[in-house]
Motif scaffolding. Structure first.
Motif, mmCIF file in Angstrom:
data_model
loop_
_atom_site.group_PDB
_atom_site.id
_atom_site.type_symbol
_atom_site.label_atom_id
_atom_site.label_comp_id
_atom_site.label_asym_id
_atom_site.label_seq_id
_atom_site.Cartn_x
_atom_site.Cartn_y
_atom_site.Cartn_z
ATOM 1 N N UNK A 116 -90.946 124.614 -47.699
ATOM 2 C CA UNK A 116 -91.474 123.984 -48.902
ATOM 3 C C UNK A 116 -90.416 124.073 -50.000
ATOM 4 N N UNK A 117 -89.960 122.909 -50.470
ATOM 5 C CA UNK A 117 -88.916 122.859 -51.498
ATOM 6 C C UNK A 117 -89.505 122.762 -52.896
ATOM 7 N N UNK A 118 -90.739 122.247 -53.010
ATOM 8 C CA UNK A 118 -91.360 122.110 -54.323
ATOM 9 C C UNK A 118 -92.673 121.375 -54.226
ATOM 10 N N UNK A 119 -93.235 121.044 -55.384
ATOM 11 C CA UNK A 119 -94.501 120.306 -55.464
ATOM 12 C C UNK A 119 -94.268 119.003 -56.223
ATOM 13 N N UNK A 120 -95.057 117.986 -55.874
ATOM 14 C CA UNK A 120 -95.146 116.780 -56.686
ATOM 15 C C UNK A 120 -96.384 116.886 -57.566
ATOM 16 N N UNK A 121 -96.223 116.706 -58.886
ATOM 17 C CA UNK A 121 -97.326 116.918 -59.829
ATOM 18 C C UNK A 121 -97.593 115.650 -60.632
ATOM 19 N N UNK A 122 -98.846 115.496 -61.047
ATOM 20 C CA UNK A 122 -99.211 114.394 -61.923
ATOM 21 C C UNK A 122 -98.766 114.692 -63.360
#
Length: 517
Positions: A402-408
């Motif tokens: 897991x490299x990161x999150x996509x956020x709104x």
């Protein structure tokens, strides 16, 4: 069966093997029959229990079961005695303590009793003399079979094995004698070497499985070197997956300095290495320093350049940021004056000089995105952030990073957010980062990255969390899915008890997981 004198001979051998209690019962019943006036019976050898062939054949343990089987503690005591080479068996009928051949065979492990061969294992000065039994060893290994029973078999009492560590040889013997696999992080590589040398394939496979499950950025480079030596392509591929995804962690690990020159070159020329080139350069210098010590050379810049050899040109120095080059590589002393000048011209001049160094940046890995919502929306009173946590749990069926999150982001124009992201496993923090991102007012997702990708093992739930600070009115996901297929990886989602801001499987924040596979 009738002999020449007309006597009935029934299973004499079996009768002689019967316990005395059975014989005595049979004798009493025979005498009672004689007293009742029956005809005189033939001699003693008739007095046998006749076995009916129609019944299911039973083993000795079924016919005469032990009154009290050996306890687990007793077996462990014997095995511990054997492991310490304290092989005195005080019970003269020790065979009766064990109901299976496996347990009886395990008593012979590292046992001088009936030993017909000895091994002097280890390097001179650190050897250990270990007993063995040719038959047992030959059954467990084709190499031992050829050694003891082949055409060129040698009848030596002591066999010297200087290239195998005593602990690893004992681990192999324990598998052959006891059918038990006892591995540890300290001995698994040496045990794999022994299993390969003596062709014990199932033990070798267990060693590889152990290494794969314990694989991390800290040991990936060393295991890559060993997997190539042992010709284990599956383990090699797993090592490359970790090194590519967590390159900077792998390059900064202590194990990187222990690899051989060939493995160093294969890493430095790797196109999919996801690392800054200054990190690659610094790792190469650390390896060169260790190599100078191994060759008993002074750790000077000239010697470092000498031991690096052609591997130096595999470092893509022209692709560094100018600041990294000026403050790092240019002042390291390992580059010649002409090389330094040419690289500076490469950065600044319109007509660039020819360089021996590769000038094309590495491609790295392409991140993939797992999107768990089928749609998104916004309302006048949602989505609000006031220091509360949005959280979701997930699991995968294959190892990923897991490299990161996509956020709104904001639903009412452009806005900046501060995001604290975390990744946990059973409450243990694996990765976190505090960063800012800018949203343009659209319903797109915006990436927030961890400092280093986090390794995720299959079939275990992890908790992804974020605490946002910014515009309270933002987009949120809806129509969430409990299972999402992304290429060859399947993600499963479930609600998290850490979520205090309304995020769950059906809706909320953290719409995307950004990963390498």
């Amino acid at each position: 069966m009738v002999d020449a004198k007309g006597r009935n001979m029934k299973c004499l051998t079996f009768f002689l093997m019967l316990p005395e209690s059975v014989k005595s019962k049979s004798s009493k019943s025979s005498k009672k029959g004689n007293a009742s006036g029956s005809s005189k019976l033939p001699p003693v050898c008739y007095e046998i229990i006749t076995l009916r062939s129609k019944k299911k054949k039973k083993m000795a343990a079924d016919i005469f079961p032990t009154k009290k089987p050996a306890s687990t503690t007793t077996v462990q005591q014997y095995q511990q005695q054997n492991l310490n080479n304290n092989n005195t068996i005080q019970n003269c009928n020790w065979q009766g303590l064990y109901s299976t051949i496996r347990e009886r065979n395990s008593v012979m492990f590292n046992n001088e009793l009936m030993a017909d061969v000895h091994f002097v294992v280890g390097q001179p000065g650190r050897t250990q003399r270990l007993p063995g039994h040719r038959y047992v060893l030959a059954v467990g290994s084709s190499v031992f079979h050829a050694m003891f029973y082949g055409e060129l078999a040698e009848n030596k009492d002591a066999i010297h094995i200087p290239d195998v560590e005593p602990a690893a040889f004992l681990a192999m013997l324990k598998y052959i004698y006891c059918d038990e696999i006892d591995l540890s992080a300290d001995t698994v590589l040496a045990t794999l070497y022994a299993a390969k040398k003596y062709i014990v394939p199932h033990l070798a496979r267990a060693c590889v499985n152990f290494l794969e499950t314990s694989l991390s950025a800290k040991n990936a480079c060393v295991l890559l070197s060993q997997s190539c030596l042992f010709e284990e392509p599956d383990l090699t591929q797993r090592c490359w997956e970790v090194i590519d995804a967590q390159a900077e962690l792998a390059l900064r690990s202590e194990g990187f300095c222990d690899i051989d020159a060939q493995t160093l070159e294969s890493i430095l020329q790797r196109e999919t290495l996801s690392a800054k080139e200054i990190v690659v350069f610094e790792a190469a210098l650390s390896w060169a320093d260790a190599e100078c010590q191994r060759r008993e050379l002074t750790s000077s810049t000239d010697n470092k350049r000498k031991v690096l050899g052609k591997a130096m040109y595999l470092i893509r120095i022209p692709t560094m940021a100018l600041d990294d080059f000026a403050n790092g590589a240019a002042q390291s002393g390992v580059l010649t004056l002409n090389e330094t000048n040419d690289i500076f011209l490469w950065y600044t001049a319109a007509k660039k000089p020819e360089l021996q160094f590769v000038s094309q940046p590495r491609k790295g890995l392409t991140p993939q995105r797992c999107h768990r919502f089928q749609s998104c929306a916004y309302r006048s009173n949602q989505w609000r952030y006031r220091g509360r946590c949005d959280s979701i749990q997930f699991a995968v069926d294959k190892r990923v990073f897991i490299a990161g999150f996509g956020l709104y982001g904001s639903s009412c124009g452009s806005a900046e957010y501060s995001a604290k992201i975390e990744l946990k496993r059973q409450g243990v923090l694996l990765g976190q980062n505090l960063s800012k991102y800018f949203s343009d007012g659209s319903s797109n997702t915006f990436p927030v990255w961890f400092e280093y990708p986090v390794q995720i093992e299959p079939d275990t739930f992890y908790t992804a969390s974020v605490v946002l600070d910014g515009n309270e009115l933002s987009y949120f996901g809806q129509e969430g899915m409990t299972e999402v297929q992304c290429g060859k990886v399947t993600f499963q989602f479930q609600c998290s008890s850490d979520s205090t801001n309304g995020t769950g499987v059906q809706g909320g924040q953290i719409p995307e997981l950004i990963f390498y596979a």
